[in-house]
Design an enzyme around this catalytic site. Sequence first.
Site, short mmCIF file in Angstrom:
data_model
loop_
_atom_site.label_atom_id
_atom_site.label_comp_id
_atom_site.label_asym_id
_atom_site.label_seq_id
_atom_site.Cartn_x
_atom_site.Cartn_y
_atom_site.Cartn_z
N ASN A 1 13.02 -31.38 16.47
CA ASN A 1 13.41 -30.53 17.59
C ASN A 1 12.93 -29.09 17.42
OD1 ASN A 1 14.65 -32.83 18.35
ND2 ASN A 1 16.76 -32.10 18.09
N GLU B 1 -13.64 -24.08 46.80
CA GLU B 1 -12.62 -25.01 47.33
C GLU B 1 -11.87 -25.72 46.20
OE1 GLU B 1 -14.23 -26.92 51.34
OE2 GLU B 1 -15.76 -26.85 49.79
N SER C 1 -24.26 -32.00 51.87
CA SER C 1 -23.53 -33.12 52.42
C SER C 1 -24.43 -34.34 52.37
CB SER C 1 -23.13 -32.80 53.87
OG SER C 1 -23.11 -33.98 54.64
N HIS D 1 -4.42 -9.18 59.50
CA HIS D 1 -4.23 -10.35 60.36
C HIS D 1 -5.54 -11.11 60.54
CE1 HIS D 1 -0.40 -8.40 61.65
NE2 HIS D 1 -1.14 -7.31 61.49
N1 ARG Z 1 8.17 -36.04 20.87
C1 ARG Z 1 9.34 -35.23 20.97
C2 ARG Z 1 9.10 -34.13 21.98
O1 ARG Z 1 8.02 -33.89 22.34
C3 ARG Z 1 9.66 -34.63 19.63
C4 ARG Z 1 11.09 -34.34 19.44
C5 ARG Z 1 11.88 -35.57 19.31
N2 ARG Z 1 13.24 -35.26 18.97
C6 ARG Z 1 14.20 -36.16 19.06
N3 ARG Z 1 15.38 -35.77 18.78
N4 ARG Z 1 13.94 -37.38 19.44
O2 ARG Z 1 10.01 -33.49 22.43
#
Ligand code: ARG
Length: 442
Positions: free
Chosen positions: A95, A275, A262, A141
């Site tokens: 995390n 574009e 084209s 405008h």
């Molecule tokens: N692949 C996960 C992501 O991109 C990594 C973190 C995963 N954490 C967990 N608690 N499963 O967020």
Amino acid sequence: MRNFQQFIGSFSFDSKLSEVDILGSIAHTKMLAETNIISRDDEYKIIDGLNSILKDLQSGWILPEEEDIHYAIEKELIRRIGEIGGKMHTARSRNDQVVTDLRMYVKKEISEIVNIINTFQKVLVKKAEDNVDVIMPGFTHLQPAQPILAAHYLLAYAWMLDRDKQRLLDCYKRVNVLPLGSAALAGTSFPIDRNITAKLLGFENVSENSLDAVSDRDFAIEFVFCVSMIALHLTRFCEEIILWMNPEFAYITLDDKFTSGSSIMPQKRNPDCAEVIRGKSGRIFGDLIALLSIVKSLPLAYNRDLQEDKPPVFDASSSIKMSLEVFVEMIDSLKFIKENTLKSTDKGFIAATEIADYLARQRVPFRTAHGIVKDIVFYCQENNKTLNELSLEEYNRFSSMFKQDIFNYLDAKHITNMKTSYGGTSKESIVLQIKNIKRTLK
Ligand code: ARG
């Protein structure tokens, strides 16, 4: 049967993080050794292993598939150096790892985008200098309003890009905060030193709250917003390029490589690059909305939804880099057809404000002058004449204040040169403006 592991994972789209992930792991490992959480011997083995993976990846080798890039690298490390490789993940969670990676990635992207913007601005300023005598209609405008210098027009975009750059650099400060060491959500009981890791990875600060740190994606949203603003500015420019290449305007030409023909209509020169860039903005705005929607209502702290943050960030960033790079070359090739832009200032009674100002300078209240000139324009339309084609006698039918010198005020060049207010379109003001923007580009 669907492969659920694959569905839950992010391996198919997070490999862009492999390099920053390894750099993050090297720094984390050094910190673990520095704080005696692992031995120096283990540190060296782990770092050697990580470097060998990095080297292989850089030469095109592909990691075996795992749930995500973080697992893939860790598994590969263990394959290469044995069980010791598993020590790397001490005092860390995916995390805090993943969001550290994303921050490192975004930092690099910001630097790259800022560099391209700088180049773009220099090209615009050069173009402005080269076209400082080109006169064109300015519009409101999308109707002819007042004559302006082409340089003035080009510099308008250079200033927008200046704001885009400032915005990115300001965003960078908030990206530049290290979440690593927050672990899963609550921090860790190991005696880590987050400042060591921050210093090794070039982060200015460490995050203050581990719950916030692992669930915060504000920095990514903000980054994609900054990118969206650039894309937005580009769409305005594209729109004008497209219009002005149209034979009805014929104000500019671009190098042929930015246009395409084209398959059926032989005469066509379509402004495809402009574009496509205009179209890319749709994707980029979509990326912003995607990120906002992913984070909306998520309870603290980490939720797997956050995994979906990566494709929009990658997409927005690569789309804007491509768009900017193409734009720089396209503008470099832009040429004004100055006879046409000048001729166009004869249309649409573009000198009308000047005539009103002429009267106002002779103490006629501006509102009254405005009414008089409105009548003159009406008279011109009825009689199929331009303001230039009226005689003094005809002018005097509307006001006795008009003298022979009124005709000086109908000349587009004269009109632009009188706009000497700061930021205005006179050559004098434009020269100063060029000087000012050049100062920001040093
Ligand atoms: N692949 C996960 C992501 O991109 C990594 C973190 C995963 N954490 C967990 N608690 N499963 O967020």
